[in-house]
Design a protein around this motif. Sequence first.
Motif, PDB file in Angstrom:
ATOM      1  N   GLY A 143      10.510  64.838  40.307  1.00 10.82           N
ATOM      2  CA  GLY A 143      10.098  64.598  41.510  1.00 10.82           C
ATOM      3  C   GLY A 143      10.648  65.050  42.774  1.00 10.82           C
ATOM      4  N   THR A 156       1.131  63.088  43.094  1.00 15.28           N
ATOM      5  CA  THR A 156       1.921  63.233  41.853  1.00 15.28           C
ATOM      6  C   THR A 156       1.566  64.501  41.334  1.00 15.28           C
ATOM      7  OG1 THR A 156       1.814  61.050  41.404  1.00 15.28           O
ATOM      8  CG2 THR A 156       2.250  62.324  39.478  1.00 15.28           C
ATOM      9  N   SER A 161       1.717  61.208  35.787  1.00 17.49           N
ATOM     10  CA  SER A 161       2.641  62.020  35.119  1.00 17.49           C
ATOM     11  C   SER A 161       2.502  62.296  33.635  1.00 17.49           C
ATOM     12  CB  SER A 161       4.152  61.706  35.240  1.00 17.49           C
ATOM     13  OG  SER A 161       4.552  61.434  36.837  1.00 17.49           O
ATOM     14  N   PRO A 183       6.342  62.577  39.872  1.00 14.39           N
ATOM     15  CA  PRO A 183       6.694  61.020  40.427  1.00 14.39           C
ATOM     16  C   PRO A 183       7.534  60.785  41.348  1.00 14.39           C
ATOM     17  CG  PRO A 183       7.621  61.388  38.188  1.00 14.39           C
ATOM     18  CD  PRO A 183       7.143  62.673  38.595  1.00 14.39           C
ATOM     19  N   ASN A 216       2.057  56.193  39.031  1.00 14.59           N
ATOM     20  CA  ASN A 216       2.733  57.526  39.065  1.00 14.59           C
ATOM     21  C   ASN A 216       3.287  57.958  37.600  1.00 14.59           C
ATOM     22  OD1 ASN A 216       2.422  57.735  41.917  1.00 14.59           O
ATOM     23  ND2 ASN A 216       4.616  57.564  42.263  1.00 14.59           N
TER      24      ASN A 216
END
Length: 339
Positions: A190, A257, A106, A262, A102
Amino acid sequence: MFSKVPSGHRDAVRSFWLVGLFALLGLLVVLSIVVGTRDVGTDDIWAALNGQTETIGQSAIAVRIPRMVLAVLAGGALALAGAVMQGVTRNPLADPGILGVNSGASLAVVLGVAWFGISSPEAYFWSALLGAAVTTLFVYAVGSLGPGGATPLKLTLAGAATSVACVSLFIAVILPLNDIAGGIQTWLIGGVGGATFHRIVPVLPFFAAGLLISLLSAHKLNSLALGDDLAAGLGDNVALSRIIASVGAVLLCAAATALCGPIIFLGLMVPHLLRLMTGVDYRWLLPLSTLGGACFLLFADTLGRVVARPDEIEVSIITALFGAPIFIWIVRRQKVREL
């Protein structure tokens, strides 16, 4: 857990969990639409479902529906990806967040926004896919160095180090860019807030492809669970099986994602807890994990809207609060041995 239990009984238990998770998902979908910072009535719900947004309540429902859809998609994708990664690496600690996948996705999105000005859902996805794929290869290569190959402990340490490096890099990229820093930092927390069908629909084919590849890998993951030598003796191409299953997991991680930012620990705790309750047959574990992940992220999103009214707590914070203790428990219980 079920090694001395008749096969028919095991299947009955798994069927019970499957039906139960379907029912729970339906209940959470309703709660996700109804519950929020503003109370809504039945009339507002039906009107919003028919496309009306004339009142504040109807507008609130119109915002919650795509948010609910994204929570279902992302939660199911991340939990399924976690189950696949645990099967591919035979690592009880495998998770898109813990293994750095993740974070790599990102970082690629942040670089795309900062250096190339990307803004479309498709551009976000392709950037996330590239970052997730490169990070997966890098972590596995580093974790394979030295005696013993890619052990759970080495993969976890390599993933943790990679995550820290990625976080440091995208902070260094963001800080000088005041014009995009606020939006990117919000995305990096996130969450599923602000979801729209305009952003979800272009990524749906990639969710579908990742889901299909991952579910079709169930038989191969069962073979890998027996060990590489025995899997090869059964006629499986071990390397190819790992690659195909990993492709499905990376597609799911990249899609989730790209839309949510994330979200960690979800792919760790949901498959692990379901494995304890239903056994290690991936033909059952993968669909159960998909449903369980969708349920948990819906629950986390609904809880985040209620506990801090009128403000909200992002789902990544809720998943971390639940996931960190479970991560510690798994480490103590498993002593970081292979599955």
